[in-house]
Design an enzyme around this catalytic site. Structure first.
Site, PDB file in Angstrom:
ATOM      1  N   SER A  84     -24.061  98.211  35.410  1.00  0.00           N
ATOM      2  CA  SER A  84     -24.236  99.194  36.338  1.00  0.00           C
ATOM      3  C   SER A  84     -23.932 100.746  36.380  1.00  0.00           C
ATOM      4  CB  SER A  84     -23.829  98.793  37.696  1.00  0.00           C
ATOM      5  OG  SER A  84     -24.053  99.692  38.908  1.00  0.00           O
ATOM      6  N   TRP A 105     -26.080 102.155  33.586  1.00  0.00           N
ATOM      7  CA  TRP A 105     -27.451 102.331  34.045  1.00  0.00           C
ATOM      8  C   TRP A 105     -27.517 103.658  34.718  1.00  0.00           C
ATOM      9  CZ3 TRP A 105     -29.112 103.304  39.096  1.00  0.00           C
ATOM     10  CH2 TRP A 105     -30.565 103.464  39.227  1.00  0.00           C
ATOM     11  N   HIS A 106     -26.658 104.197  35.283  1.00  0.00           N
ATOM     12  CA  HIS A 106     -26.545 105.407  36.018  1.00  0.00           C
ATOM     13  C   HIS A 106     -26.311 106.754  35.190  1.00  0.00           C
ATOM     14  CE1 HIS A 106     -25.415 103.223  39.572  1.00  0.00           C
ATOM     15  NE2 HIS A 106     -26.033 104.195  40.331  1.00  0.00           N
ATOM     16  N   GLY A 107     -26.140 106.458  33.712  1.00  0.00           N
ATOM     17  CA  GLY A 107     -26.107 107.701  33.037  1.00  0.00           C
ATOM     18  C   GLY A 107     -25.464 107.349  31.475  1.00  0.00           C
ATOM     19  N   PHE A 113     -31.253 109.681  37.031  1.00  0.00           N
ATOM     20  CA  PHE A 113     -30.825 108.376  36.672  1.00  0.00           C
ATOM     21  C   PHE A 113     -32.169 107.530  36.211  1.00  0.00           C
ATOM     22  CE2 PHE A 113     -27.149 109.259  39.509  1.00  0.00           C
ATOM     23  CZ  PHE A 113     -26.407 109.988  38.606  1.00  0.00           C
TER      24      PHE A 113
END
Length: 466
Positions: free
Chosen positions: A319, A322-324, A466
């Protein structure tokens, strides 16, 4: 082009008129939506539209192969997911992993120079990747048939949700595309309420909080007291919530006006009593996607206590990633994973929801402060900057606070937050009481007031990155 810009607003009004002028033919409406969606993506770069179209063709081919080769359906599903992940990794994570791998090779004295490539991240790639995975899995599980190609293309590119979500499930969204009866505007009062809330949250409240509290404090934390630094953390927590939930309100309202429903993405997350509760309220479409497509396939809680905690950590690390593509996001995900593991251990030895049952207020305050602490790693790209902020928190007890008044304001907002639980429904009811001929004047007045009090400039959507 920002969805909050005047130019986009005028274009959307024109599109809205054309779209509903063709209300008798959902197929023509779908064509208009598809063209508009690709134009929105192409407004950032025409290459992004090309990448999206090629990706759509490839994933659609895999869905056809899953159905056509029933004995090898699982293999084709695995290939399709691998292609999706590799495509995302190439565009979003190539530079990050290249630097990390190059450092490792240098450390091992391996004389290999990895190629330097400048890779632009296509807008919305994270979201349409997740959309496509849900589609492939649904086709494999026979939850839906292979969609018509252009319906699938619209599912991946639907412009209200492609930039920053919410994440749509194929089995819920594709049936809304493939309709034969004329569509209708869904809940117009709710749609306009959501648009007003969006502009208020992002333009006005979020902008003012960021300008007056977040930016000055985070710019040089060593100059501020503990009280000021707490104000900065609290303010950023409020800012990111207002910004992201405001975006969700905006696109949900737009989708309702176009006859579509998007999934709920927020449910008063700062009322959460623990981290599990927080993730059932924050970015719900992402947390439920990670649960269904990562955590459960890893084994979920079915393989013993220790394996469950490993699965939790892996899911939260993914997670964060995934954001960066940055170490800060991995640490942010790890903090949430470790926090949930500690919570699970407490449930095991002290009893489930031990603290929540005894003191909900303390549980809520602890969750709030832990979430605010983790936002520190979300904000800063550099670990040194995050550590400077932490150092300042531990060593600035004797500096005179500059934002003591802001601290009291935020405390008041936090404790009065539950009062606004039903504000949206209340506002919708008030709108229904106003004569329809006066409603445009009401909307224009509210929008003018919001824009007049908001900082200058069009705010960015944080999650669009993102």
């Amino acid at each position: 082009m920002s969805y909050l810009s005047i130019e986009f607003g005028l274009l959307f009004i024109a599109f809205f008129a054309l779209y509903w002028g063709c209300y008798r033919s959902p197929k023509i409406q779908n064509i208009l939506l598809l063209v508009a969606s690709y134009l929105v993506v192409g407004s950032y770069s025409w290459q992004f539209s090309l990448i999206l179209f090629i990706y759509t063709c490839v994933i659609y081919l895999f869905s056809v192969m899953i159905v056509a080769s029933e004995h090898h359906a699982k293999r084709w599903l695995a290939f399709g997911i691998c292609v999706s992940v590799l495509n995302l990794a190439l565009f979003k994570y190539f530079d990050f992993f290249r630097y990390e791998l190059q450092d490792l090779l240098d450390l091992l004295n391996v004389s290999v120079s990895l190629p330097v490539m400048t890779v632009l991240i296509p807008i919305g790639i994270s979201f349409y990747t997740f959309h496509s995975v849900s589609y492939l899995v649904s086709v494999k599980k026979k939850e839906l048939a292979v969609a018509k190609f252009w319906d699938f293309a619209l599912f991946l590119s639907f412009f209200p949700s492609i930039i920053a979500g919410p994440i749509n499930r194929a089995k819920d969204f594709l049936p809304q595309i493939n309709v034969t009866q004329p569509r209708e505007i869904l809940e117009p009062f709710r749609a306009f309420t959501l648009l007003i809330l969006a502009v208020t949250k992002v333009y006005c409240l979020g902008g003012l909080i960021s300008e007056h509290w977040v930016t000055p404090i985070f710019a040089n934390p060593l100059e501020f007291s503990v009280i000021d630094l707490l104000v900065g953390l609290y303010a950023y927590a409020m800012h990111i919530y207002l910004n992201f939930s405001g975006y969700t309100d905006l696109v949900t309202g737009m989708a309702l006006l176009l006859g579509f429903r998007l999934p709920i993405n927020f449910n008063l997350p700062y009322l959460a009593l623990n981290l599990r509760d927080f993730w059932s309220r924050w970015h719900i479409s992402l947390s439920s996607w990670i649960r269904d497509y990562i955590y459960i396939p890893l084994g979920g809680n079915r393989r013993g206590f220790i394996r469950t905690q490993i699965n939790v950590i892996l899911a939260m690390l993914l997670s964060g990633l995934w954001h960066g593509a940055g170490l800060n996001f991995i640490i942010w995900g790890a903090c949430h994973g470790i926090g949930i593991v500690v919570l699970n251990i407490g449930d095991c030895y002290l009893g489930k929801n031990w603290l929540t049952l005894r003191s909900p207020i303390v549980a809520r305050l602890l969750t709030w402060h832990y979430v605010c602490f983790t936002w520190l790693f979300f904000y800063f790209d550099s670990m040194s900057d995050a550590l400077d902020y932490l150092t300042a928190l531990l060593n600035s007890f004797w500096i005179e606070p500059q934002y003591a008044g802001a601290f009291l304001i935020i405390a008041f907002i936090y404790f009065s937050y539950p009062i606004f639980k039903n504000f949206t429904e209340w506002f919708i009811i008030q709108l229904t009481k106003i004569p329809h001929s006066y409603l445009p004047l009401v909307f224009i007045f509210i929008l003018w007031l919001v824009i007049y009090t908001a900082p200058s400039g069009v705010p960015n959507f944080i999650y669009a990155n993102f």
